[in-house]
Design an enzyme around this catalytic site. Structure first.
Site, PDB file in Angstrom:
ATOM      1  N   SER A 125      30.828  37.402  64.272  1.00 52.33           N
ATOM      2  CA  SER A 125      29.456  36.927  64.436  1.00 52.33           C
ATOM      3  C   SER A 125      29.321  35.524  63.859  1.00 52.33           C
ATOM      4  CB  SER A 125      28.554  37.898  63.662  1.00 52.33           C
ATOM      5  OG  SER A 125      27.322  37.317  63.355  1.00 52.33           O
ATOM      6  N   TYR A 150      25.602  42.649  55.835  1.00 55.42           N
ATOM      7  CA  TYR A 150      26.138  42.738  57.201  1.00 55.42           C
ATOM      8  C   TYR A 150      27.104  41.591  57.475  1.00 55.42           C
ATOM      9  CZ  TYR A 150      26.514  41.824  62.159  1.00 55.42           C
ATOM     10  OH  TYR A 150      27.033  41.537  63.400  1.00 55.42           O
ATOM     11  N   LYS A 154      31.398  41.200  58.238  1.00 52.62           N
ATOM     12  CA  LYS A 154      32.094  40.454  59.305  1.00 52.62           C
ATOM     13  C   LYS A 154      33.102  39.474  58.705  1.00 52.62           C
ATOM     14  CE  LYS A 154      30.252  42.528  62.773  1.00 52.62           C
ATOM     15  NZ  LYS A 154      31.052  43.449  63.585  1.00 52.62           N
TER      16      LYS A 154
HETATM   17  P1  NAD Z   1      24.969  48.192  69.213  1.00 52.21           P
HETATM   18  O1  NAD Z   1      24.343  48.767  67.993  1.00 52.21           O
HETATM   19  O2  NAD Z   1      24.201  48.193  70.484  1.00 52.21           O
HETATM   20  O3  NAD Z   1      26.386  48.889  69.492  1.00 52.21           O
HETATM   21  C1  NAD Z   1      27.252  49.274  68.464  1.00 52.21           C
HETATM   22  C2  NAD Z   1      27.714  50.695  68.775  1.00 52.21           C
HETATM   23  O4  NAD Z   1      28.652  51.111  67.769  1.00 52.21           O
HETATM   24  C3  NAD Z   1      26.582  51.705  68.777  1.00 52.21           C
HETATM   25  O5  NAD Z   1      26.548  52.389  70.003  1.00 52.21           O
HETATM   26  C4  NAD Z   1      26.901  52.643  67.615  1.00 52.21           C
HETATM   27  O6  NAD Z   1      26.521  53.981  67.889  1.00 52.21           O
HETATM   28  C5  NAD Z   1      28.412  52.474  67.491  1.00 52.21           C
HETATM   29  N1  NAD Z   1      28.943  52.754  66.146  1.00 52.21           N
HETATM   30  C6  NAD Z   1      28.564  52.195  64.976  1.00 52.21           C
HETATM   31  N2  NAD Z   1      29.289  52.702  63.962  1.00 52.21           N
HETATM   32  C7  NAD Z   1      30.153  53.585  64.507  1.00 52.21           C
HETATM   33  C8  NAD Z   1      31.167  54.430  63.978  1.00 52.21           C
HETATM   34  N3  NAD Z   1      31.416  54.484  62.669  1.00 52.21           N
HETATM   35  N4  NAD Z   1      31.892  55.204  64.830  1.00 52.21           N
HETATM   36  C9  NAD Z   1      31.635  55.172  66.156  1.00 52.21           C
HETATM   37  N5  NAD Z   1      30.688  54.423  66.710  1.00 52.21           N
HETATM   38  C10 NAD Z   1      29.945  53.632  65.897  1.00 52.21           C
HETATM   39  O7  NAD Z   1      25.413  46.696  68.827  1.00 52.21           O
HETATM   40  P2  NAD Z   1      25.870  45.501  69.775  1.00 52.21           P
HETATM   41  O8  NAD Z   1      24.767  44.508  69.826  1.00 52.21           O
HETATM   42  O9  NAD Z   1      26.453  46.017  71.026  1.00 52.21           O
HETATM   43  O10 NAD Z   1      27.006  44.876  68.845  1.00 52.21           O
HETATM   44  C11 NAD Z   1      28.377  45.135  69.077  1.00 52.21           C
HETATM   45  C12 NAD Z   1      29.190  44.399  68.041  1.00 52.21           C
HETATM   46  O11 NAD Z   1      28.899  43.004  68.118  1.00 52.21           O
HETATM   47  C13 NAD Z   1      28.894  44.794  66.596  1.00 52.21           C
HETATM   48  O12 NAD Z   1      30.107  44.779  65.868  1.00 52.21           O
HETATM   49  C14 NAD Z   1      27.973  43.702  66.110  1.00 52.21           C
HETATM   50  O13 NAD Z   1      28.043  43.542  64.722  1.00 52.21           O
HETATM   51  C15 NAD Z   1      28.542  42.499  66.846  1.00 52.21           C
HETATM   52  N6  NAD Z   1      27.573  41.413  67.038  1.00 52.21           N
HETATM   53  C16 NAD Z   1      26.384  41.671  67.637  1.00 52.21           C
HETATM   54  C17 NAD Z   1      25.475  40.628  67.816  1.00 52.21           C
HETATM   55  C18 NAD Z   1      24.121  40.886  68.433  1.00 52.21           C
HETATM   56  O14 NAD Z   1      23.207  40.100  68.199  1.00 52.21           O
HETATM   57  N7  NAD Z   1      23.934  41.926  69.235  1.00 52.21           N
HETATM   58  C19 NAD Z   1      25.798  39.333  67.395  1.00 52.21           C
HETATM   59  C20 NAD Z   1      27.055  39.108  66.798  1.00 52.21           C
HETATM   60  C21 NAD Z   1      27.924  40.168  66.621  1.00 52.21           C
HETATM   61  C1  WQD Z   2      16.321  34.429  66.317  1.00 47.92           C
HETATM   62  C2  WQD Z   2      15.223  33.441  65.955  1.00 47.92           C
HETATM   63  C3  WQD Z   2      13.946  34.066  64.022  1.00 47.92           C
HETATM   64  C4  WQD Z   2      12.043  37.605  65.750  1.00 47.92           C
HETATM   65  C5  WQD Z   2      20.804  37.731  64.157  1.00 47.92           C
HETATM   66  C6  WQD Z   2      21.829  38.016  63.106  1.00 47.92           C
HETATM   67  C7  WQD Z   2      23.148  37.387  63.477  1.00 47.92           C
HETATM   68  C8  WQD Z   2      23.565  37.826  64.868  1.00 47.92           C
HETATM   69  C9  WQD Z   2      22.495  37.551  65.862  1.00 47.92           C
HETATM   70  C10 WQD Z   2      24.820  39.854  64.611  1.00 47.92           C
HETATM   71  C11 WQD Z   2      15.114  33.207  64.454  1.00 47.92           C
HETATM   72  C12 WQD Z   2      13.077  34.050  65.264  1.00 47.92           C
HETATM   73  C13 WQD Z   2      12.815  36.464  65.593  1.00 47.92           C
HETATM   74  C14 WQD Z   2      10.614  37.474  65.723  1.00 47.92           C
HETATM   75  C15 WQD Z   2      10.866  35.102  65.398  1.00 47.92           C
HETATM   76  N1  WQD Z   2      23.751  39.239  64.908  1.00 47.92           N
HETATM   77  N2  WQD Z   2      12.230  35.257  65.424  1.00 47.92           N
HETATM   78  N3  WQD Z   2      10.096  36.225  65.564  1.00 47.92           N
HETATM   79  O1  WQD Z   2      18.475  35.968  63.018  1.00 47.92           O
HETATM   80  O2  WQD Z   2      19.425  34.257  64.643  1.00 47.92           O
HETATM   81  O3  WQD Z   2      20.631  36.336  64.240  1.00 47.92           O
HETATM   82  O4  WQD Z   2      21.280  38.182  65.428  1.00 47.92           O
HETATM   83  O5  WQD Z   2      25.843  39.415  64.215  1.00 47.92           O
HETATM   84  O6  WQD Z   2      24.054  37.817  62.531  1.00 47.92           O
HETATM   85  O7  WQD Z   2      21.373  37.471  61.874  1.00 47.92           O
HETATM   86  O8  WQD Z   2      18.550  36.438  65.512  1.00 47.92           O
HETATM   87  O9  WQD Z   2      16.999  37.286  67.206  1.00 47.92           O
HETATM   88  O10 WQD Z   2      16.606  37.914  64.791  1.00 47.92           O
HETATM   89  O11 WQD Z   2      16.194  35.589  65.501  1.00 47.92           O
HETATM   90  O12 WQD Z   2      10.337  34.001  65.244  1.00 47.92           O
HETATM   91  O13 WQD Z   2       9.880  38.466  65.824  1.00 47.92           O
HETATM   92  O14 WQD Z   2      13.967  34.021  66.339  1.00 47.92           O
HETATM   93  O15 WQD Z   2      13.253  33.536  62.926  1.00 47.92           O
HETATM   94  O16 WQD Z   2      14.793  31.863  64.280  1.00 47.92           O
HETATM   95  P1  WQD Z   2      19.205  35.674  64.258  1.00 47.92           P
HETATM   96  P2  WQD Z   2      17.073  36.905  65.786  1.00 47.92           P
END
Ligand code: NAD
Ligand code: WQD
Length: 342
Positions: A125, A150, A154
């Site tokens: 991330s 969190y 990562k």
């Molecule tokens: P999500 O929550 O939709 O999917 C994650 C899935 O993993 C879920 O279905 C959950 O049930 C499963 N899971 C969690 N722990 C588990 C375990 N111990 N055993 C089996 N299954 C388990 O999340 P996502 O948005 O699809 O994210 C996928 C990956 O990408 C994650 O590692 C997340 O940290 C990373 N990521 C997400 C974002 C984002 O904004 N969505 C951004 C950067 C990184």
């Molecule tokens: C985006 C922008 C908020 C909600 C997060 C995790 C990051 C990665 C991606 C997993 C920010 C603004 C949001 C609202 C708002 N995930 N906002 N009103 O914080 O950039 O990143 O998701 O790895 O680790 O931290 O994403 O979508 O929460 O926010 O104004 O109700 O929208 O302040 O500027 P963020 P976000």
């Protein structure tokens, strides 16, 4: 060629499964459904015509995880998405995050080692960069202090894989996603937050559809072009395709070291207010929003330099902010229509 996807019932995992299938891979999923249902698997089947098997297994349970790997000894790689990802929750429940995200990763690596799985792709991330001011961030930008447990999982996950790869044969790729948004253009799969969403785009679409009364913009007094925070919103199908490309890159031995890291962003910084405007333009809906105080822990601005992924993975993000908003909106509308027709 068969791929094992962990977290395949989740948002990014499900979209990636579609892209893998479209590129000729067979897929099995492992997901305990701790943060999902099996709903997206039905959507995957409708889109691809393929039924994907999900093992409902908690990856923190080594014995159960091992049994899945034992049954799937012919896999060419693992894409490890499974993790808990709610930044705010992690601040209040740090042990839950360390326990789940690190134990599951270590168990996956133990099985990867035992069954000689050649390739591994890991969901990292942009949050690993912490509060950086060097923009756009490149992969070599030093990682600052993690802003949440969190994000620390990562950073630690990356280091665990790096150390593991140094002394084992597995080829690994760490993909640092920026802000994944949008949904598959079919509107058959998309983001399905259980409970109240925190991320901007589901908050926008849920406000527009009436599930949430009002959106609060967290601060308009930052030193940015309109005062609101800047992020790099990247379409989930572009993120998905990068996983297929990363796996192909490893399978074809085009990697230069055992563990490589790539930023996955568009390279464009978009403010919160610009994101709202883009949504209003494509949907024709006037969004009910107010300006509120800053959210604790928010970085002012972050966006990617994505040159490395473009050059080495031959990957190109194709979908801009308006189409991202359009597909997110179509998905939200399809969820409502489903409720209405039941
Ligand atoms: P999500 O929550 O939709 O999917 C994650 C899935 O993993 C879920 O279905 C959950 O049930 C499963 N899971 C969690 N722990 C588990 C375990 N111990 N055993 C089996 N299954 C388990 O999340 P996502 O948005 O699809 O994210 C996928 C990956 O990408 C994650 O590692 C997340 O940290 C990373 N990521 C997400 C974002 C984002 O904004 N969505 C951004 C950067 C990184
Ligand atoms: C985006 C922008 C908020 C909600 C997060 C995790 C990051 C990665 C991606 C997993 C920010 C603004 C949001 C609202 C708002 N995930 N906002 N009103 O914080 O950039 O990143 O998701 O790895 O680790 O931290 O994403 O979508 O929460 O926010 O104004 O109700 O929208 O302040 O500027 P963020 P976000």
């Amino acid at each position: 060629m068969k791929v094992l996807v962990t977290g395949g019932c989740g948002y990014i995992g499900a979209h990636t499964i579609v892209d893998l299938i479209n590129n000729g891979f067979d897929v099995v999923s492992v997901d305990s459904n701790i943060r999902s249902t099996t709903q997206l698997l039905d959507g995957i089947e409708k889109i691809t015509g393929k039924k994907v098997r999900n093992y409902k297994v908690d990856l923190c349970n080594l014995e159960d995880t091992n049994a899945v790997f034992h049954e799937n000894r012919d896999i060419v790689g693992v894409i490890h998405f499974a993790a808990l990802k709610a930044v705010g929750e992690s601040v209040h429940e740090p042990l839950l995050y360390f326990q789940n995200n690190l134990t599951s990763l270590i168990n996956v690596l133990k099985c990867v080692k035992e069954y000689n799985v050649p390739n591994l792709v890991f969901s990292s991330s942009c949050s690993v960069y912490g509060n950086t001011t060097a923009l756009p961030v490149v992969e070599e930008t030093p990682l600052a202090e993690a802003q949440s447990p969190y994000a620390r999982t990562k950073q630690m996950g990356e280091k665990i894989i790096e150390d593991y790869s140094r002394v084992n044969d597995t080829q690994s790729i760490l993909l640092r996603y920026f802000n994944p948004v949008g949904a598959h253009p079919s509107a058959l799969i998309g983001e399905l937050p259980l409970g109240k969403p925190d991320n901007l785009v589901p908050v926008i679409t849920q406000t527009a559809i009436g599930k949430i009364p009002k959106l609060t913009v967290f601060g308009d007094d930052y030193n940015t072009k309109d005062g609101s925070c800047v992020r790099d919103y990247i379409h989930v199908m572009d993120i998905a395709n990068a996983h297929t490309k990363a796996l192909q890159y490893l399978i074809e031995h085009r990697n230069e070291s055992n563990c490589e890291v790539f930023n996955l962003g568009t390279g464009n910084g978009v403010t919160v207010l610009e994101a709202i405007k883009a949504f209003e333009k494509i949907s024709g809906v006037k969004l009910n929003y107010t300006i509120g105080p800053r959210r604790e822990g928010d970085v002012i601005a972050i966006y990617a330099n994505n040159t490395k992924a473009k050059e080495k993975l031959q990957w190109e993000p194709k979908i801009g902010i308006e189409d991202s908003m359009r597909t997110a909106w179509q998905w939200e509308v399809s969820l409502r229509n489903k409720v209405l027709s039941n």
